[in-house]
Design a protein around this motif. Structure first.
Motif, short mmCIF file in Angstrom:
data_model
loop_
_atom_site.label_atom_id
_atom_site.label_comp_id
_atom_site.label_asym_id
_atom_site.label_seq_id
_atom_site.Cartn_x
_atom_site.Cartn_y
_atom_site.Cartn_z
N ALA A 1 0.83 -1.21 0.00
CA ALA A 1 0.00 0.00 0.00
C ALA A 1 0.86 1.25 0.00
N LEU A 2 1.91 1.21 0.79
CA LEU A 2 2.79 2.38 0.85
C LEU A 2 3.49 2.60 -0.49
N GLU A 3 3.87 1.49 -1.11
CA GLU A 3 4.52 1.64 -2.41
C GLU A 3 3.54 2.23 -3.43
N ALA A 4 2.32 1.70 -3.36
CA ALA A 4 1.31 2.24 -4.28
C ALA A 4 1.09 3.72 -4.01
N GLU A 5 1.03 4.03 -2.74
CA GLU A 5 0.83 5.43 -2.39
C GLU A 5 1.99 6.28 -2.87
N LEU A 6 3.17 5.71 -2.71
CA LEU A 6 4.36 6.43 -3.15
C LEU A 6 4.31 6.67 -4.66
N ARG A 7 3.89 5.64 -5.38
CA ARG A 7 3.78 5.82 -6.84
C ARG A 7 2.75 6.89 -7.17
N ARG A 8 1.63 6.81 -6.43
CA ARG A 8 0.58 7.76 -6.71
C ARG A 8 1.04 9.19 -6.41
N VAL A 9 1.73 9.34 -5.29
CA VAL A 9 2.21 10.68 -4.94
C VAL A 9 3.24 11.16 -5.95
N GLY A 10 4.08 10.24 -6.40
CA GLY A 10 5.05 10.61 -7.42
C GLY A 10 4.37 11.06 -8.70
N GLU A 11 3.30 10.33 -9.04
CA GLU A 11 2.55 10.70 -10.23
C GLU A 11 1.92 12.07 -10.07
N GLU A 12 1.39 12.29 -8.88
CA GLU A 12 0.79 13.61 -8.61
C GLU A 12 1.85 14.69 -8.66
N ASN A 13 3.01 14.35 -8.15
CA ASN A 13 4.10 15.30 -8.17
C ASN A 13 4.47 15.65 -9.61
N ARG A 14 4.48 14.63 -10.45
CA ARG A 14 4.80 14.89 -11.85
C ARG A 14 3.73 15.77 -12.49
N ARG A 15 2.47 15.45 -12.16
CA ARG A 15 1.39 16.24 -12.73
C ARG A 15 1.46 17.69 -12.25
N LEU A 16 1.79 17.85 -10.97
CA LEU A 16 1.90 19.21 -10.45
C LEU A 16 3.05 19.95 -11.11
N SER A 17 4.14 19.22 -11.37
CA SER A 17 5.25 19.87 -12.05
C SER A 17 4.84 20.32 -13.44
#
Length: 364
Positions: A50-66
């Motif tokens: 779950a944490l890894e998935a969350e990490l991926r999701r946050v990374g994706e969000e980070n990319r989108r925000l960038s």
DNA sequence: CGTCTTTGACCTGCGC
DNA sequence: GCGCAGGTCAAAGACG
């Protein structure tokens, strides 16, 4: 900012459960039933996943925000260019109608103030607060002379005349730390002292209070890379907050002045008005210089002044917002602004907890 | 003791 | 000419 553009960005949906941290309706309540003895062994694996998935999701969000940020900066530059063009056109038309009105009046009876404010060029720079509240300076360009009354309501004709004659005027809007509001509101020490009858003041304590205020005030507004010496303060008619007058203390020959006043509308916004142009380079940064900077100032003063061409990296930095450093700086400032906002923190915690709770039952 | 800030007084420009 | 308001000066005090 174009609202339709913002609405069109489907990637902007962050899924933040603002104000609604509870589980969706109909979903089973998350209880300790999940924690069973036979579940404990696999729970850690699930948690890691779950944490890894969350990490991926946050990374994706980070990319989108960038990506968002890049688009936003591009949009901002585009708009800035348009504004500059419009202002250039307006100024050109203005110059066409009244070509030689700015310098004509100052010939007779040279005054003390005029003698000090006879700088050469007439560029005007304007800065406006960005939506986030941090300072943004907008370069209008050196060919745009004349006053700024078009963009800013100028209720003082004297100020307008000064700005018209001013060599180089720029305004900087700085969003102050909201925690400092207690010091700088109507009851801030400097103003309270100033309003009290002189006989009723306890000089020692009030001086200390005003000095404390001044230090914080200066630290907020003077951190523009230059060194300033305060030479006056005045309560103006249109703003209950006093206006402070600073002069560049880095080089004795530098005639740059700065006026700093809290915005009447939003007192968390400091409005710094710069007049003139530094004839020296930006002094080196002084870390940990709490309080007085006299020694540092004196030390730096001894160094020779580099040529004019090396100046004003600060004012121009935001105009070159396309560079990576500026984007990074912008992102950091936005992040700082957001992290200071308790509402954003609450929303973030809510979103993350909601997401975690959402993921937990499906894994079992 | 040197430097800085504070702040009342003064100067200047402008409108009436 | 007078009053008002913004800008500046400079003496006094604070601070490191």
């Amino acid at each position: 900012m174009d609202e339709q553009w913002m609405m069109g960005q489907t990637s902007l949906s962050l899924g933040l459960n603002v104000g609604r941290p509870t589980a969706p309706r109909g979903a089973p309540p998350v209880t300790k039933v999940l924690v069973e003895e036979d579940f404990m062994s696999s729970k850690k694996n699930h948690e890691v996943e779950a944490l890894e998935a969350e990490l991926r999701r946050v990374g994706e969000e980070n990319r989108r925000l960038s990506d968002m940020l890049r688009a936003l900066v591009a949009k901002y530059c585009d708009l800035q260019g348009r504004v500059s063009g419009m202002m250039a056109a307006a100024v050109a038309a203005n110059n066409h109608q009244s070509p030689t009105t700015s310098e004509g009046g100052s010939a007779a009876s040279p005054s003390r103030k005029r003698a000090r404010s006879d700088s050469p060029d007439t560029a005007v720079q304007e800065a406006r607060p960005a939506s986030g509240g941090f300072a943004v300076s907008v370069n209008v360009g050196p060919d745009q002379a004349e006053c700024t009354s078009v963009h800013e309501p100028c209720n003082s004709k004297r100020v307008r005349a000064d700005e018209c004659k001013a060599s180089r005027v720029s305004k900087l809007y700085v969003h102050a730390d909201p925690s400092d509001l207690s010091l700088v509101s109507n009851e801030h020490p400097a103003q309270s002292v100033h309003l009290l009858p002189r006989d009723h003041r306890s000089k020692v304590s009030c001086r200390r209070l005003t000095n404390q205020f001044a230090l914080r005030f200066d630290e907020q507004v003077v951190k523009d890379g230059y060194q300033w010496r305060k030479y006056g303060q005045k309560v103006t008619k249109d703003n209950p907050c006093p206006r402070a007058y600073f002069r560049c203390s880095f080089a004795p020959s530098c005639q740059v002045k700065k006026k700093v006043q809290r915005s009447a509308e939003d007192r968390t916004v400091l409005v710094a008005t710069y007049e003139g142009e530094h004839n020296h380079a930006q002094p080196p940064k002084m870390q940990g210089s709490g309080g007085r900077k006299s020694a540092d100032a004196a030390a730096v003063r001894a160094s020779p002044a580099p040529p004019l061409a090396q100046q004003q990296p600060k004012q121009q930095s935001m105009t070159e917002a396309g560079s990576a450093a500026d984007r990074k700086n912008l992102a950091e400032q936005m992040a700082a602004t957001l992290t200071r906002d308790p509402g954003f923190k609450a929303a973030l915690v809510s979103a993350l907890s909601g997401r975690i709770l959402e993921l937990s039952p499906s894994d079992s």
